[in-house]
Design an enzyme around this catalytic site. Structure first.
Site, PDB file in Angstrom:
ATOM      1  N   PHE A  38      -0.279   3.053  -5.136  1.00  0.00           N
ATOM      2  CA  PHE A  38       0.976   3.764  -4.399  1.00  0.00           C
ATOM      3  C   PHE A  38       0.468   5.003  -3.857  1.00  0.00           C
ATOM      4  O   PHE A  38      -0.204   5.747  -4.456  1.00  0.00           O
ATOM      5  CB  PHE A  38       2.079   4.090  -5.540  1.00  0.00           C
ATOM      6  CG  PHE A  38       3.261   4.307  -4.998  1.00  0.00           C
ATOM      7  CD1 PHE A  38       4.222   3.454  -4.454  1.00  0.00           C
ATOM      8  CD2 PHE A  38       3.797   5.619  -4.371  1.00  0.00           C
ATOM      9  CE1 PHE A  38       5.259   3.648  -3.737  1.00  0.00           C
ATOM     10  CE2 PHE A  38       4.861   5.973  -4.089  1.00  0.00           C
ATOM     11  CZ  PHE A  38       5.616   4.889  -3.592  1.00  0.00           C
ATOM     12  N   ARG A  69       5.196  14.549   0.367  1.00  0.00           N
ATOM     13  CA  ARG A  69       4.842  14.444   1.853  1.00  0.00           C
ATOM     14  C   ARG A  69       4.070  15.580   2.521  1.00  0.00           C
ATOM     15  O   ARG A  69       3.442  15.314   3.472  1.00  0.00           O
ATOM     16  CB  ARG A  69       6.430  14.329   2.492  1.00  0.00           C
ATOM     17  CG  ARG A  69       7.170  13.249   2.452  1.00  0.00           C
ATOM     18  CD  ARG A  69       8.479  13.106   3.441  1.00  0.00           C
ATOM     19  NE  ARG A  69       9.533  12.376   2.768  1.00  0.00           N
ATOM     20  CZ  ARG A  69       9.582  11.027   2.862  1.00  0.00           C
ATOM     21  NH1 ARG A  69       8.650  10.257   3.336  1.00  0.00           N
ATOM     22  NH2 ARG A  69      10.636  10.607   2.566  1.00  0.00           N
ATOM     23  N   GLU A 117       4.655   3.348  12.218  1.00  0.00           N
ATOM     24  CA  GLU A 117       5.017   3.387  10.918  1.00  0.00           C
ATOM     25  C   GLU A 117       4.050   3.802   9.754  1.00  0.00           C
ATOM     26  O   GLU A 117       2.854   3.835  10.067  1.00  0.00           O
ATOM     27  CB  GLU A 117       5.185   1.816  10.701  1.00  0.00           C
ATOM     28  CG  GLU A 117       5.480   1.283   9.243  1.00  0.00           C
ATOM     29  CD  GLU A 117       7.020   1.978   8.641  1.00  0.00           C
ATOM     30  OE1 GLU A 117       7.047   3.044   8.595  1.00  0.00           O
ATOM     31  OE2 GLU A 117       7.739   1.180   7.825  1.00  0.00           O
TER      32      GLU A 117
HETATM   33  P1  IMP Z   1       7.277  -3.639   3.176  1.00  0.00           P
HETATM   34  O1  IMP Z   1       8.488  -3.709   3.625  1.00  0.00           O
HETATM   35  O2  IMP Z   1       6.837  -4.081   1.822  1.00  0.00           O
HETATM   36  O3  IMP Z   1       6.146  -3.732   3.953  1.00  0.00           O
HETATM   37  O4  IMP Z   1       7.231  -1.889   2.966  1.00  0.00           O
HETATM   38  C1  IMP Z   1       8.041  -1.115   3.515  1.00  0.00           C
HETATM   39  C2  IMP Z   1       7.815   0.317   3.140  1.00  0.00           C
HETATM   40  O5  IMP Z   1       7.857   0.648   1.801  1.00  0.00           O
HETATM   41  C3  IMP Z   1       6.933   1.069   3.864  1.00  0.00           C
HETATM   42  O6  IMP Z   1       7.346   1.480   5.393  1.00  0.00           O
HETATM   43  C4  IMP Z   1       6.795   2.267   3.053  1.00  0.00           C
HETATM   44  O7  IMP Z   1       7.894   3.453   3.462  1.00  0.00           O
HETATM   45  C5  IMP Z   1       7.344   1.944   1.721  1.00  0.00           C
HETATM   46  N1  IMP Z   1       6.010   1.914   0.826  1.00  0.00           N
HETATM   47  C6  IMP Z   1       5.076   0.507   0.852  1.00  0.00           C
HETATM   48  N2  IMP Z   1       4.172   0.854   0.016  1.00  0.00           N
HETATM   49  C7  IMP Z   1       4.127   2.355  -0.253  1.00  0.00           C
HETATM   50  C8  IMP Z   1       3.287   3.095  -0.781  1.00  0.00           C
HETATM   51  O8  IMP Z   1       2.243   2.941  -1.311  1.00  0.00           O
HETATM   52  N3  IMP Z   1       3.505   4.560  -0.638  1.00  0.00           N
HETATM   53  C9  IMP Z   1       4.782   4.886  -0.198  1.00  0.00           C
HETATM   54  N4  IMP Z   1       5.509   4.237   0.545  1.00  0.00           N
HETATM   55  C10 IMP Z   1       5.340   2.935   0.513  1.00  0.00           C
HETATM   56 MG    MG Z   2       8.318   3.327   5.740  1.00  0.00          MG
END
Ligand code: IMP
Ligand code: MG
Length: 182
Positions: free
Chosen positions: A153, A166, A100
C-alpha cells in the site's frame, strides 16, 4: 478489525520523483506538440503529481479537475464508481489526458475512460504516477506511467491512507498491522 500503519519505507525519493516527472513531461510535450490538450486531475490523490507535471508542459494545456467516489463499498475498487465532482470545461474535439495517482485493478480508470470517452473527445490517454500492472483485472494500458509497483500500500506525494501522509515529498510503502479497536 482495524488496520494501522506501523512503518513507512521510502520507495522513491523526492529527487527520483522529480527526475521521473521531467521524463514523462518531455514525452508528453513531444506527443502533444501543437495540439489542444486538456489535462484532467483526478482528485484528491493526483494533486501533487498533476501540479508538478503540468508545470513542465509547454503545449499550453487547459486544466480541469474531477473527483470520484465509490458507492456501496469503502474502496474505489469495489466496482461502483460515481463522479462527486465532474469536469467543468467542454472536452469536445480536444485531446484529453487523464492524470491519476494509481491505476490498480483498473476499475476506476475503466469507468473514467468510458465516461470521458463518451464526450466526443479527439483522443484520450492516461498518465499515472504508479502503475500496479500485475494487479490489473481490466484491459487497459497506462500511456505514461511514473513507476511500476506491484505490491504493498503506497502513501506520500499526494497518496493517502485514511486522509494521512499526502504531504510527504517521497513515495512510501506502508506496513499495515491488523489490530482490534481503534
Ligand atoms: P483501482 O480502481 O483498483 O484501479 O484503484 C483505484 C484507486 O484506489 C486509485 O486511484 C487510488 O486512489 C486507490 N489506490 C489503489 N492502490 C492504492 C495504494 O497503494 N495507495 C493509495 N491509494 C491506492
Ligand atoms: Mg485515485
Amino acid at each position: 478489525m482495524t488496520l494501522r500503519i506501523n512503518n513507512l519505507r521510502e520507495l522513491f525519493s523526492a529527487k527520483e520523483i522529480e527526475t521521473r516527472v521531467c521524463e514523462l513531461a518531455a514525452r508528453i510535450n513531444d506527443d502533444y506538440r501543437g495540439k489542444n490538450m486538456v489535462a484532467l486531475c483526478v482528485l484528491n490523490g493526483a494533486f501533487m503529481f498533476f501540479a508538478d507535471l503540468v508545470r513542465r508542459f509547454d503545449m499550453g494545456p487547459e486544466l480541469d479537475f474531477l473527483r470520484l467516489s465509490s458507492y456501496g463499498g469503502n474502496s474505489l475498487s469495489s466496482g461502483r464508481v460515481l463522479f462527486s465532482k465532474d469536469t467543468e470545461l467542454s472536452l469536445e474535439g480536444k485531446h484529453v489526458l487523464i492524470v491519476e495517482d494509481i491505476v490498480d485493478t483498473g476499475v476506476t480508470m475503466n469507468f473514467l475512460l468510458r465516461e470521458i470517452g463518451s464526450r466526443n473527445v479527439k483522443s484520450l490517454r492516461i498518465a499515472a504516477l504508479i502503475d500496479k500492472v500485475e494487479r490489473r483485472t481490466e484491459k487497459l494500458t497506462v500511456d505514461y506511467a511514473g513507476f511500476t509497483v506491484n505490491w504493498g500500500f503506497i502513501v506520500g506525494y499526494g497518496l493517502d491512507y485514511a486522509g494521512r501522509f499526502r504531504e510527504l515529498p517521497g513515495i512510501h510503502v506502508a506496513e499495515l498491522d491488523v489490530g482490534s479497536g481503534s
